[in-house]
Design a protein around this motif. Structure first.
Motif, PDB file in Angstrom:
ATOM      1  N   SER A 155      21.379  18.778 -86.944  1.00  0.00           N
ATOM      2  CA  SER A 155      20.222  17.904 -87.154  1.00  0.00           C
ATOM      3  C   SER A 155      20.424  17.103 -88.430  1.00  0.00           C
ATOM      4  N   ASP A 212      16.370  24.115 -77.371  1.00  0.00           N
ATOM      5  CA  ASP A 212      16.732  23.140 -78.403  1.00  0.00           C
ATOM      6  C   ASP A 212      15.513  22.420 -78.971  1.00  0.00           C
ATOM      7  N   VAL A 260      13.778  22.849 -82.728  1.00  0.00           N
ATOM      8  CA  VAL A 260      13.702  21.731 -83.676  1.00  0.00           C
ATOM      9  C   VAL A 260      12.248  21.423 -84.015  1.00  0.00           C
ATOM     10  N   SER A 292      26.526  18.972 -81.953  1.00  0.00           N
ATOM     11  CA  SER A 292      26.082  20.289 -81.473  1.00  0.00           C
ATOM     12  C   SER A 292      27.028  20.837 -80.400  1.00  0.00           C
ATOM     13  N   GLN A 316      22.181  16.781 -93.614  1.00  0.00           N
ATOM     14  CA  GLN A 316      22.513  17.480 -92.381  1.00  0.00           C
ATOM     15  C   GLN A 316      22.035  18.929 -92.464  1.00  0.00           C
ATOM     16  N   GLN A 319      22.799  11.712 -81.764  1.00  0.00           N
ATOM     17  CA  GLN A 319      21.746  11.437 -82.736  1.00  0.00           C
ATOM     18  C   GLN A 319      22.102  10.308 -83.699  1.00  0.00           C
ATOM     19  N   TRP A 358      18.070  15.097 -91.440  1.00  0.00           N
ATOM     20  CA  TRP A 358      16.732  14.991 -92.002  1.00  0.00           C
ATOM     21  C   TRP A 358      16.678  13.788 -92.938  1.00  0.00           C
ATOM     22  N   MET A 383       9.768  13.488 -85.034  1.00  0.00           N
ATOM     23  CA  MET A 383      10.918  14.103 -84.379  1.00  0.00           C
ATOM     24  C   MET A 383      11.378  13.163 -83.266  1.00  0.00           C
ATOM     25  N   VAL A 420      13.356  13.489 -88.301  1.00  0.00           N
ATOM     26  CA  VAL A 420      14.417  14.427 -87.936  1.00  0.00           C
ATOM     27  C   VAL A 420      15.024  14.013 -86.601  1.00  0.00           C
ATOM     28  N   THR A 421      16.351  13.900 -86.596  1.00  0.00           N
ATOM     29  CA  THR A 421      17.096  13.678 -85.358  1.00  0.00           C
ATOM     30  C   THR A 421      17.960  14.908 -85.099  1.00  0.00           C
ATOM     31  N   PHE A 422      18.439  15.055 -83.877  1.00  0.00           N
ATOM     32  CA  PHE A 422      19.284  16.202 -83.547  1.00  0.00           C
ATOM     33  C   PHE A 422      20.097  15.898 -82.302  1.00  0.00           C
TER      34      PHE A 422
END
Length: 287
Positions: free
Chosen positions: A21, A91, A95, A72, A8, A44, A23, A35, A62-64
């Protein structure tokens, strides 16, 4: 189930907020970076199995969560002033910059699910991408929605959304099983888009169309005939806004892969790892 343990991370969105996010790092040197830009109201964690699977195949993924969504969300939604364009300009841009920094010279791919494919032209640095992949993405114009939701969409945009948002100070979609909880600025902007035949371009005008015109990255679209939200016309409309991007459009039927249903969200479920992820998506990440 996800087998790669995600790390994270917090990312400053450049507008006074921190984004959550995750990873997913492959063993050894990555062959590329991905991404994942989420759909409206989707957290996410929904993409965890998909991200882990890609990491197992050599990609840094990568998610977010958009500001106000999932991890968030730092304040109650009624206190948050944000709209969809903020998600793109702040945002997604923040990212993408972080992922690009980590990727270095590696190819960096954008996978946009639904709204994650709609807002790409407003994202700083999108010209860095060698390929864009859109999943179950289209215009949200309500008259062109799939028949399953067209009547519900009329009621949502002309009744429920404005009324509940005014009463609650945000859209409490989670309570009524519609999209999920959204900040007031997001639902109001989305409503304006969905009521216009040309969606966000119709509302945003010439400057918005110029932003779409500026995207020249090759784009592959994967859409599904049983998508309960996006009709074929919705999909054609959105991708038509990308006037200069070379496009390959695939519209997949459930019977084609031997299942009864895919829908708007099914692509990212682990059950489709062989039939959709391996067959339809993975080859696009090698181009």
């Amino acid at each position: 189930m996800a087998t790669i343990q995600a790390e994270q991370g917090a990312i400053d969105n450049g507008n006074g907020h921190q984004l959550s996010s995750y990873w997913y790092r492959p063993d050894g040197t990555p062959r590329g970076a991905v991404m994942v830009a989420p759909a409206m109201g989707v957290k996410q964690r929904f993409y965890a199995d998909f991200a882990s699977w890609l990491a197992e195949r050599g990609f840094l993924v990568v998610t977010f969560d958009y500001l106000g969504m999932g991890q968030s969300r730092q304040v109650p939604l009624r206190q948050l002033e944000v709209d969809i364009l903020d998600w793109a300009r702040y945002d997604c841009s923040a990212v993408l910059a972080k992922v690009a920094e980590a990727a270095g010279d590696l190819p960096l791919y954008w996978i946009g699910h639904s709204v994650g494919a709609q807002i790409l032209p407003l994202v700083k640095g999108h010209e860095r991408l060698p390929r864009i992949l859109t999943i179950a993405a289209g215009s949200g114009y309500w008259r062109e929605n799939s028949p399953q939701i067209r009547r519900k969409a009329w009621f949502l945009w002309h009744g429920l959304a404005p009324l509940l948002t005014a009463l609650a100070g945000y859209f409490p979609g989670g309570r009524i099983g519609a999209v999920g909880d959204l900040p007031a600025g997001v639902i109001r902007q989305w409503r304006r888009w969905c009521l216009h035949p040309d969606y966000l371009v119709g509302v945003g005008g010439e400057s918005m169309q110029r932003a779409f015109d500026a995207v020249r990255t090759p784009m592959t679209s994967l859409s599904f005939t049983d998508d309960e939200m996006m009709s074929a016309r919705n999909t054609e409309s959105l991708h038509g806004f990308y006037t200069a991007a070379p496009k390959v459009m695939h519209r997949i039927t459930p019977s084609e892969i031997g299942v009864d249903r895919i829908g708007h969200f099914g692509f990212f479920r682990e059950a489709f790892a062989s039939s959709l992820w391996s067959r339809w998506l993975l080859p696009e990440l090698g181009r």
